[in-house]
Design an enzyme around this catalytic site. Structure first.
Site, mmCIF file in Angstrom:
data_model
loop_
_atom_site.group_PDB
_atom_site.id
_atom_site.type_symbol
_atom_site.label_atom_id
_atom_site.label_comp_id
_atom_site.label_asym_id
_atom_site.label_seq_id
_atom_site.Cartn_x
_atom_site.Cartn_y
_atom_site.Cartn_z
ATOM 1 N N LYS A 114 6.356 7.052 0.705
ATOM 2 C CA LYS A 114 7.345 6.883 1.726
ATOM 3 C C LYS A 114 8.544 8.103 1.332
ATOM 4 C CE LYS A 114 6.009 3.539 4.774
ATOM 5 N NZ LYS A 114 6.326 2.494 5.757
ATOM 6 N N LYS A 196 -5.059 6.772 6.777
ATOM 7 C CA LYS A 196 -5.267 5.458 7.468
ATOM 8 C C LYS A 196 -4.422 5.467 8.894
ATOM 9 C CE LYS A 196 -1.366 2.425 6.346
ATOM 10 N NZ LYS A 196 -0.910 1.183 6.410
ATOM 11 N N LYS A 199 0.800 3.111 12.669
ATOM 12 C CA LYS A 199 1.809 2.827 14.057
ATOM 13 C C LYS A 199 2.790 4.066 14.386
ATOM 14 C CE LYS A 199 3.288 -1.409 12.836
ATOM 15 N NZ LYS A 199 3.839 -1.508 11.486
#
Ligand code: AQP
Length: 333
Positions: A114, A196, A199
């Site tokens: 991240k 993957k 959202k």
């Protein structure tokens, strides 16, 4: 009768939930409610580790709560609530932060990933995210934590911190086990099957199937899903990532095994296979979408459910937090 084991899990309102969130998490959670005492939370505190637009965050949070109920999470039998409505989460986080080493947090791969993706906002919350997650789990004395493969490292850290706490202060915290279950531990993007499905990172237009996508959009996205040129429905994630991802989705939705799926489509081309996968997903999501629309139109019901969830979660969390505060040595109020 032995009391039921406790399960805790959570999802961030960081965008519109997608098929991976459903097949890898929510669908499994629904099935666990019979045998376990379940606590499910909208992890809004976690989601602000990445910058969110306030109005979208509010909308996404309420929408995720409604989706939880629409999918069949039972807020009467278990507890469904917003993380930010229960201050004990952050209070316990502080106590645990003081027992978590920077060396441990430095090893967390999600933080590394991240921080690369959000290099303009590598904030302290992103770094201490796993401590908040440990507090979430420990607050409800969870025995099991259903998580995707990508979260098992965080559950390991939670176990280490809980054991450290118990060694110092007595046997107060329940040391949880990760519970990676379900047919679709990892749903990949339809156009980018090497990554993957997520959202908040949509990738190209047809990469992500959102749970609120209408049937014709779902059908179109599957139709354009990336496959390969050998036209054989065979599970081989390394050499056939696109087709293997579609098999994975199909078996997660229908409950069929990989060999059953391969057999079913052994004489079909990819076109018919993709249509069948899309139809299975549409059939699975349609009733959920109907319930979701009805819930979103019923503000009084939703408000009452949110309030009740917050009250019950806070009430259940209070005794454990008090034990921790006392054990650490904070003076009683
Ligand atoms: N593609 C996936 N396949 C299987 N399971 C998945 N999960 C997420 N994506 C997939 C599972 O959904 C649960 C909730 O995840 P989260 O909202 O806490 O964060 P996440 O894992 O980071 O989910 P996203 O959709 O990728 O969100 P963003 O884009 O905000 O990072 C977890 O149990 C997760 O394993």
């Amino acid at each position: 009768m032995k009391p039921k084991k406790v399960i805790f899990s959570a999802m961030q309102p960081s965008g519109t939930p997608q098929l991976g969130n459903y097949l890898g998490a929510i669908k499994n959670w629904v099935g666990l409610q019979e045998d376990y005492s379940c606590r499910f939370c909208v992890a809004d505190l976690h989601s602000v580790t990445v910058r969110q637009d306030p109005e979208s965050l509010r909308q996404n949070s309420l929408s995720l709560f409604a989706l939880f109920l629409a999918a069949g999470l039972d807020h009467e039998r278990g507890i469904v609530y917003f993380q930010s409505h229960v201050p004990a989460h952050t209070q316990l986080t502080w106590a645990l932060s003081c027992l978590t080493y920077m060396g441990e947090l430095n090893r967390m791969t999600q933080f590394k990933d991240k921080s690369q993706k959000h290099s303009d906002n590598i904030n302290a919350g992103l770094y201490t995210y796993p401590v908040l997650m440990a507090a979430d789990i420990l607050l409800f004395r969870a025995d099991l934590v259903p998580v995707g493969e990508d979260q098992t490292q965080h559950v390991e850290l939670c176990r280490d911190v809980a054991e450290r706490f118990n060694n110092l202060y007595g046997d107060i915290l329940t040391v949880p086990e990760p519970f990676v279950s379900g047919a679709a531990a990892r749903v990949m993007g339809l156009s980018e099957p090497s990554r993957k499905m997520s959202k908040s990172e949509n990738g190209s237009e047809n990469n992500v199937v959102f749970l609120t996508d209408p049937p014709e959009i779902i059908a179109a996205k599957f139709k354009r899903a990336v496959t390969d040129s050998d036209n054989q429905v065979r599970f081989d994630p390394e050499n056939k990532p696109g087709v293997s991802n579609l098999i994975n989705i199909y078996r997660a939705v229908t409950g069929k095994t990989v060999p059953e799926t391969e057999k079913e489509f052994e004489n079909s081309g990819y076109g018919a296979f993709k249509t069948a996968v899309a139809e299975s997903v549409i059939a699975e999501l349609s009733p959920l979408q109907d319930r979701y629309s009805r819930l979103m139109a019923d503000a009084p019901f939703l408000e009452a459910a949110v309030k009740r969830g917050a009250e019950r979660a806070a009430e259940e969390a209070a005794p454990l937090l008090k034990k921790v505060m006392d054990a650490v040595g904070f003076a009683p109020r």
